[in-house]
Structure formats: C-alpha cells, structure tokens
Design a protein around this motif. Structure first.
Motif, mmCIF file in Angstrom:
data_model
loop_
_atom_site.group_PDB
_atom_site.id
_atom_site.type_symbol
_atom_site.label_atom_id
_atom_site.label_comp_id
_atom_site.label_asym_id
_atom_site.label_seq_id
_atom_site.Cartn_x
_atom_site.Cartn_y
_atom_site.Cartn_z
ATOM 1 N N LEU A 41 24.179 17.234 16.002
ATOM 2 C CA LEU A 41 23.355 18.210 15.409
ATOM 3 C C LEU A 41 22.018 18.671 16.473
ATOM 4 O O LEU A 41 21.895 19.926 16.705
ATOM 5 C CB LEU A 41 22.590 17.818 14.193
ATOM 6 N N ALA A 42 21.835 17.673 17.234
ATOM 7 C CA ALA A 42 20.623 17.984 18.252
ATOM 8 C C ALA A 42 21.298 18.807 19.439
ATOM 9 O O ALA A 42 20.665 19.644 19.977
ATOM 10 C CB ALA A 42 20.278 16.510 18.726
ATOM 11 N N ILE A 43 22.551 18.404 19.956
ATOM 12 C CA ILE A 43 23.258 19.006 20.820
ATOM 13 C C ILE A 43 23.457 20.613 20.494
ATOM 14 O O ILE A 43 23.210 21.322 21.366
ATOM 15 C CB ILE A 43 24.541 18.311 21.399
ATOM 16 N N GLY A 44 23.860 20.543 19.189
ATOM 17 C CA GLY A 44 24.058 22.106 18.634
ATOM 18 C C GLY A 44 22.647 22.881 18.816
ATOM 19 O O GLY A 44 22.886 24.094 19.028
ATOM 20 N N ALA A 45 21.684 22.376 18.525
ATOM 21 C CA ALA A 45 20.502 23.061 18.410
ATOM 22 C C ALA A 45 19.999 23.409 19.776
ATOM 23 O O ALA A 45 19.724 24.674 20.112
ATOM 24 C CB ALA A 45 19.352 22.170 17.807
ATOM 25 N N VAL A 46 20.316 22.608 20.812
ATOM 26 C CA VAL A 46 20.109 23.188 22.028
ATOM 27 C C VAL A 46 21.209 24.009 22.437
ATOM 28 O O VAL A 46 20.574 24.879 23.301
ATOM 29 C CB VAL A 46 20.128 21.830 23.026
ATOM 30 N N LEU A 47 22.258 23.978 22.340
ATOM 31 C CA LEU A 47 23.478 25.093 22.671
ATOM 32 C C LEU A 47 22.876 26.499 22.064
ATOM 33 O O LEU A 47 23.065 27.541 22.740
ATOM 34 C CB LEU A 47 24.507 24.680 22.073
#
Length: 520
Positions: A41-47
């Motif tokens: 989820l955190a990586i997706g938010a950064v992406l």
C-alpha cells in the motif's frame, strides 16, 4: 523509482512463502501478511504520486529490453488499481483475523489461509502491472489458483459444488485467453501489448475483429458481463464472508481492467463499441432483475455486482476520454463499496445466524452500529446524492449524453432505473433485517417478501452470536474509505480524468514501454 515496480509483486509473493514456512505459527503469519500488504500500500501511494506528477514507469525484468523481455508498466490507471486493491486486501484480511480469532480453524484453516491469500494478492498486483499478454495471463492464473483454494475453504458440500462450477468456468475463460494470445502472436509476432498496438493496424479488419472478440470473451467471463455472468451468483455467496468480500471487490475488476487495456490500447477502434453498449445495457438490467428476486443477502449482492459491472462497460464502450475517466472512477467506487457491503453481510450473518431476509429481524436494536455500517454503503451503491455512487453515475451519464445517440439515451434511462431498483433491493434488506422487530419474524407477511427466492441449499437460522470487534472495525474502516471517495471526489475524479486522457489511444502507453521509439 523503477525499482519499486516489481516490489508490488515480489513482496506478497515472498510473504506467501514465509507464511507457508511458518504454518505452525499463526501469530507470525498474521504479522507477515499484514506487514506485506501495508508495504505494498505504501509503495502504491508513492507510485501514484510519481506517475501523476512526473511520468509513468516501465521496468524491464532481468535487463532484457522490450519486446524481447518481460516489461512491467505502471501508469496512472495501474497505480490507482494497486492502491485500491491493497486497501481492500488489507481491510478484508483484518476482518478475517477477527473471524479467525473468534472461531479458530473453523472456516479458515490458518496454515493455508494466509499464504493462499497472499498468492491471490500477488496475482492481482501482477495483472495490474503486466506489460504483455502472457504475463497478464500468468497473473490471472496465479489469482485463480489461489481463489480455487479460498472458495472451497471449510470443505462443505455446498462450497465444493460452487467451487467446481467456478473452476470449470475459469478454465474455459483461461482457454479462450490462451487461444487468443496464440492467435495474436501468430498474427503480429509479439505478445508485448505496446508492440501489438503498433502492428495490429497492419492486420486485415476481419482478422482484428476475430482477435478482439476472443479477448473480450475471455475477459468478459472473468468480469462477469452478460451473458457470461451465469456462474457468479452461485459461486461467490457460498465462500466464507471475507473470501466472498475480496472476490466481489477485486476479481471481476481485474477482468474489467483487462477490457480497458484491450479497448484503449490493443483495439482502440470503434468497431465493437455499439455491441459493448448493448452488452452493458443487458448486464445492468438482467443483473438488477436477479437482485430484486433474491431473499438471500449475499446472492442479492452478487446480482448487484453483476448489474453494476454494466456501468463500467458503458463507460468503456463510449470510446472517449470522458467515458474512460468515468469508468475508472466508478471502478474505484464499486471496489470499495461492494466489498464493504459483503463485509456488512458477513456481520449480519454473524449476528443473526443467517443471510436470509425472511428469517432476520430486530438487528437495529441488537446491533445498531452494524445497521449504520450496512446502510451507508447501501445508499452509496444505490446512487443517493452526494455519495460517490451518484457522482460516478452522473459522470457516466454525462459522457454518454455527449455522444447524443439514441442508444446512449436508452442507456442513461436504463442506468437511472437500475440505480432505483438497486436502492429498492437494498432498502428491503435493511427494512427486513434491521427495522422489523424480531418478534414479528415468525409468520410475517409483507409485499416486500413476495416473489423472492431463497438461495439453493438454504438452511434455517443458526445460533446468533456477537460480532468480534475486529470484524466491526474492519468494516467501519471500509465505510470511512467509501465516504472518503465522496469527500475527495474532486481530486479523485481529476486523477481519473488524467488517466482517461492517457488511455485515449495507445500513443502514451507505447511511449512508456518504448521511450526511444521502436521499429514496428
């Protein structure tokens, strides 16, 4: 930032391996599963932040340049889908933790549940970032293999029967998809989506249409569009509540996502747009008519799931940036709201001992918080202003009206009617299960219960129980997320509009995969 792209697949995959190794340590399994989804989820938010502010990302796996190697692509649409999927997967996992802690090893054997769940997540994320058709096929197969296990958890006769139907239908869909991949490779010599879009223009139109239809059949089965949706209402409701919720929220949307890629990149022409509009109309109407005839809440929600897939197909079928943008927003809305409603149905079953509205009553007094948690997403799905369901439908109707075709106006009218019937069906559930006093259930007669049918294999009321706090908290979080879709509708719709603009023809996608150009 390219290094973040494969991590959305690798992290849940590694998590699945670790939870399998730690099969006898359920606490460690829970920590790993939740941690893996939080990281994704955190990586997706950064992406999302990166692709919206700068440019889309493409990762060439193993250093092999496209089209010879596997390419993973993250644009605005795929980044959004990764984030929304991670939210749903995380919330449903927390819900299942509450159920599992209350009923250890009852419906969800811990040793296999967590690794299978993370394998499902791996397949979903892989499908959203796949840059070639074969990798997309692999993503589908990963999530489907995991779903075969999850849908039959508990091993009851009803679940095995439903799981068998699900397996057979999924295998047929996979065969269509694999045959379509083989035919496309034979026609254009590649399975890379960007390169297919460049070479497909050189193929005769009749061959293009055959290949186009093959892909739509394969993805249409997975998305449960009419008439390929017959399997869903009998398959999803039999699974444990958290499994049904994640299936309803995500699995059909992976099929819709694949249809968006097909219609905007591989076959962006208008040849089948009218046919898709007719399919959208039939999907909406047939689905909601099935919903209003159901006495079982989970089957009713399964039919509304089918019905509202029609709204998404409507936006895609328009072939315009506005239509695609509205479809993207509606997909996000529906993933969140439909998942929330199935979680609410799980709470109702937990407290009332059944999901049949003919046997439920008095839940407003017994569980007032659950009544609110079910009512809010029900109003949202029914399209009551100012909820996101109303905003999404309004966007779809405006995009349809811009074309000014007679069929478009028919679809607008049908969409409004379907919204009202959805609201009627869900209001009937709330009235019977929550508003009706428990003492009135026995021998109760009402026009609302006329001409409704029970689910196959319907069983009488079981012992009512208290819903664990963790299950209620997970459902409450999803309700808050659904309300956030309304509060932040402006930014989200703006993002969807930018994603729709990127998908207006294959040029942007080709530029992501081949930034230096490519020899057709």
């Amino acid at each position: 930032m390219n290094i973040l792209v494969p991590l959305v697949v690798l992290i849940p995959l590694v998590g699945a391996a670790l939870t399998l190794i730690l099969g006898k340590r359920p606490k460690a399994q829970r920590v790993i599963a939740i941690g893996a989804l939080i990281v994704v989820l955190a990586i997706g938010a950064v992406l999302i932040s990166v692709v919206d502010a700068e440019s889309s990302l493409a990762m060439e796996v193993g250093g092999w340049a496209a089209p010879f190697g596997i390419v993973l692509v993250v644009d605005r649409l795929s980044a959004l889908m990764v984030v929304v999927s991670a939210i749903v997967l995380l919330a449903v996992l927390v819900f299942s933790l509450g159920q599992g802690l209350a009923d250890p090893d009852n419906e969800t054997p811990v040793s296999i549940y967590y690794p299978t769940y993370l394998i499902l997540a791996t397949g979903v994320f892989n499908a959203f970032i796949a840059g070639d058709l074969f990798n997309l096929y692999v993503g589908f197969e990963i999530l489907l293999v995991a779903s075969y296990v999850l849908i039959t958890l508990g091993g009851t006769q009803e679940r095995i029967r439903a799981g068998t139907t699900y397996v057979v239908v999924s295998l047929v869909s996979s065969l269509f998809f694999l045959a379509a991949i083989a035919m496309i490779y034979g026609a254009v010599g590649t399975v890379n989506i960007a390169q297919i879009s460049l070479r497909m223009e050189l193929i005769p139109l009749d061959v293009q249409i055959v290949l186009h239809v093959m892909l739509l059949i394969a993805f249409g089965i997975k998305a449960a569009i009419f008439p390929l949706s017959f399997w869903l209402p009998d398959s999803y409701p039999t699974a444990p509540a958290p499994v049904t919720a994640v299936f309803a929220g995500l699995l059909t949307k992976v099929g819709v996502y694949a249809i968006i890629r097909t219609e905007t990149i591989i076959f962006p022409g208008p040849e089948l747009n009218t046919a898709l509009m007719v399919v959208a109309l039939l999907t909406m109407v047939i689905g909601v008519l099935g919903a209003v005839a159901q006495a079982d809440i989970k089957r009713l929600l399964s039919f509304t799931l089918v019905s509202h897939i029609g709204y998404m197909i409507l936006g895609i079928s328009l072939g315009t940036a506005a239509g695609t943008a509205a479809a993207i927003y509606y997909i996000v809305h529906h993933i969140i709201v439909q998942t929330t409603l199935f979680l609410g149905a799980g709470l109702i079953e937990r407290i009332g001992g059944t999901t049949s509205i003919t046997k439920l009553g008095g839940l407003l007094k017994a569980a007032p918080l659950v009544a609110v948690l079910f009512l809010l997403p029900a109003l949202n799905l029914g399209g009551i202003p100012p909820f996101s369901g109303f905003i999404g439908k309004l966007g779809l109707f405006e995009a349809t009206a811009q074309q000014g075709t007679p069929l478009g106006y028919v679809l607008i009218g049908a969409g409004a009617l379907v919204s009202l019937l959805t609201l009627y069906a869900l209001a009937r559930v709330w009235n019977m299960a929550f508003w009706r006093p428990a003492k009135d259930v026995q021998g109760y007669e009402s026009p609302l219960l006329e001409n409704v049918s029970e689910a196959p294999g319907f069983t009488r009321v079981r012992a009512a129980r208290r819903a664990p706090n963790l299950m209620v908290v997970a459902t409450g979080i999803m309700v808050l997320v659904s309300l956030a879709l309304t509060v932040f509708a402006g930014p989200l719709y703006g993002y969807s509009d930018r994603a729709g603009q990127n998908l207006q023809g294959p040029r942007t996608y080709v530029g992501i995969v081949f930034p230096g150009g490519v020899d057709d």
